[in-house]
Scaffold this motif. Structure first.
Motif, PDB file in Angstrom:
ATOM      1  N   GLN A  79       0.812  -1.069   0.004  1.00 25.95           N
ATOM      2  CA  GLN A  79       0.054   0.067   0.090  1.00 25.95           C
ATOM      3  C   GLN A  79       0.968   1.323  -0.018  1.00 25.95           C
ATOM      4  O   GLN A  79       1.826   1.418   0.756  1.00 25.95           O
ATOM      5  N   MET A  80       0.873   1.942  -1.016  1.00 25.42           N
ATOM      6  CA  MET A  80       1.792   3.292  -1.031  1.00 25.42           C
ATOM      7  C   MET A  80       0.556   4.496  -0.860  1.00 25.42           C
ATOM      8  O   MET A  80      -0.092   4.614  -1.876  1.00 25.42           O
ATOM      9  N   ASN A  81       0.969   5.278   0.007  1.00 25.58           N
ATOM     10  CA  ASN A  81       0.099   6.560   0.243  1.00 25.58           C
ATOM     11  C   ASN A  81       1.118   7.770   0.054  1.00 25.58           C
ATOM     12  O   ASN A  81       2.334   7.511   0.138  1.00 25.58           O
ATOM     13  N   SER A  82       0.640   8.782  -0.149  1.00 26.89           N
ATOM     14  CA  SER A  82       1.273  10.280  -0.278  1.00 26.89           C
ATOM     15  C   SER A  82       2.383   9.948  -0.905  1.00 26.89           C
ATOM     16  O   SER A  82       3.488  10.507  -0.895  1.00 26.89           O
ATOM     17  N   LEU A  83       1.982   9.396  -2.463  1.00 30.49           N
ATOM     18  CA  LEU A  83       3.122   9.120  -3.269  1.00 30.49           C
ATOM     19  C   LEU A  83       3.842  10.607  -3.890  1.00 30.49           C
ATOM     20  O   LEU A  83       2.937  11.576  -3.834  1.00 30.49           O
ATOM     21  N   LYS A  84       5.092  10.499  -4.244  1.00 28.99           N
ATOM     22  CA  LYS A  84       5.899  11.585  -4.575  1.00 28.99           C
ATOM     23  C   LYS A  84       6.232  11.049  -6.029  1.00 28.99           C
ATOM     24  O   LYS A  84       6.620   9.992  -6.324  1.00 28.99           O
ATOM     25  N   PRO A  85       6.617  12.178  -6.568  1.00 26.22           N
ATOM     26  CA  PRO A  85       7.279  11.823  -8.090  1.00 26.22           C
ATOM     27  C   PRO A  85       8.717  11.081  -7.996  1.00 26.22           C
ATOM     28  O   PRO A  85       8.765  10.285  -8.903  1.00 26.22           O
ATOM     29  N   GLU A  86       9.285  11.312  -6.762  1.00 26.84           N
ATOM     30  CA  GLU A  86      10.578  10.398  -6.711  1.00 26.84           C
ATOM     31  C   GLU A  86      10.210   9.055  -6.373  1.00 26.84           C
ATOM     32  O   GLU A  86      11.210   8.112  -6.525  1.00 26.84           O
ATOM     33  N   ASP A  87       9.109   8.659  -6.356  1.00 32.22           N
ATOM     34  CA  ASP A  87       8.744   7.251  -6.064  1.00 32.22           C
ATOM     35  C   ASP A  87       8.411   6.625  -7.613  1.00 32.22           C
ATOM     36  O   ASP A  87       8.015   5.389  -7.480  1.00 32.22           O
ATOM     37  N   THR A  88       8.408   7.305  -8.418  1.00 31.26           N
ATOM     38  CA  THR A  88       8.396   6.879  -9.760  1.00 31.26           C
ATOM     39  C   THR A  88       9.497   5.731 -10.163  1.00 31.26           C
ATOM     40  O   THR A  88      10.646   6.148  -9.992  1.00 31.26           O
ATOM     41  N   ALA A  89       9.000   4.469 -10.605  1.00 27.47           N
ATOM     42  CA  ALA A  89       9.952   3.434 -10.806  1.00 27.47           C
ATOM     43  C   ALA A  89       9.235   2.327 -11.301  1.00 27.47           C
ATOM     44  O   ALA A  89       7.905   2.003 -11.275  1.00 27.47           O
TER      45      ALA A  89
END
Length: 121
Positions: A79-89
């Motif tokens: 579960q991924m919350n508060s996603l940020k552009p740096e989480d792109t992968a």
């Protein structure tokens, strides 16, 4: 040989949430989620022991991501919350075939094909 299949990736705006799923074709022990951004090394995001009693999160995702599993269904989740552009992968699920606590990619025996997560700003 156990097969792992991820699902749930996609495009989301910053601050949004996604839930990744990983279906295993057989029994696994320690499980983990890795990610690899373009031009970067694969990194461990989170891992969990067979019992769920031991978990680890990378500092970059602590407090925002949650790893879980359902052993009866041979499923694991991120579960991924508060996603940020740096989480792109590209995100990969991984698992071990014996009851060890793997801490690096080399310690995992089975890998999924990966699912793309893109976070727009």
């Amino acid at each position: 040989q156990v097969q792992l299949v991820e699902s749930g990736g996609g495009l989301v705006q910053a601050g949004g949430s996604l839930r990744l799923s990983c279906a295993a074709s057989g029994r696994t022990f320690s499980v983990g989620w890795f990610r690899q951004a373009a031009g970067k090394d694969r990194e461990l995001v989170a891992r969990m022991s067979w019992s769920g009693g031991h978990t680890y999160y990378a500092d970059s995702v602590k407090g925002r991501f949650t790893i879980s599993r359902d052993n009866a269904k041979n499923m694991m989740y991120l579960q991924m919350n508060s996603l940020k552009p740096e989480d792109t992968a590209v995100y990969y699920c991984a698992a071990t075939r014996i009851p060890v606590i793997a801490t690096t990619a080399q310690g995992f025996d089975y890998w999924g094909q990966g699912t793309q997560v893109t976070v727009s700003s």
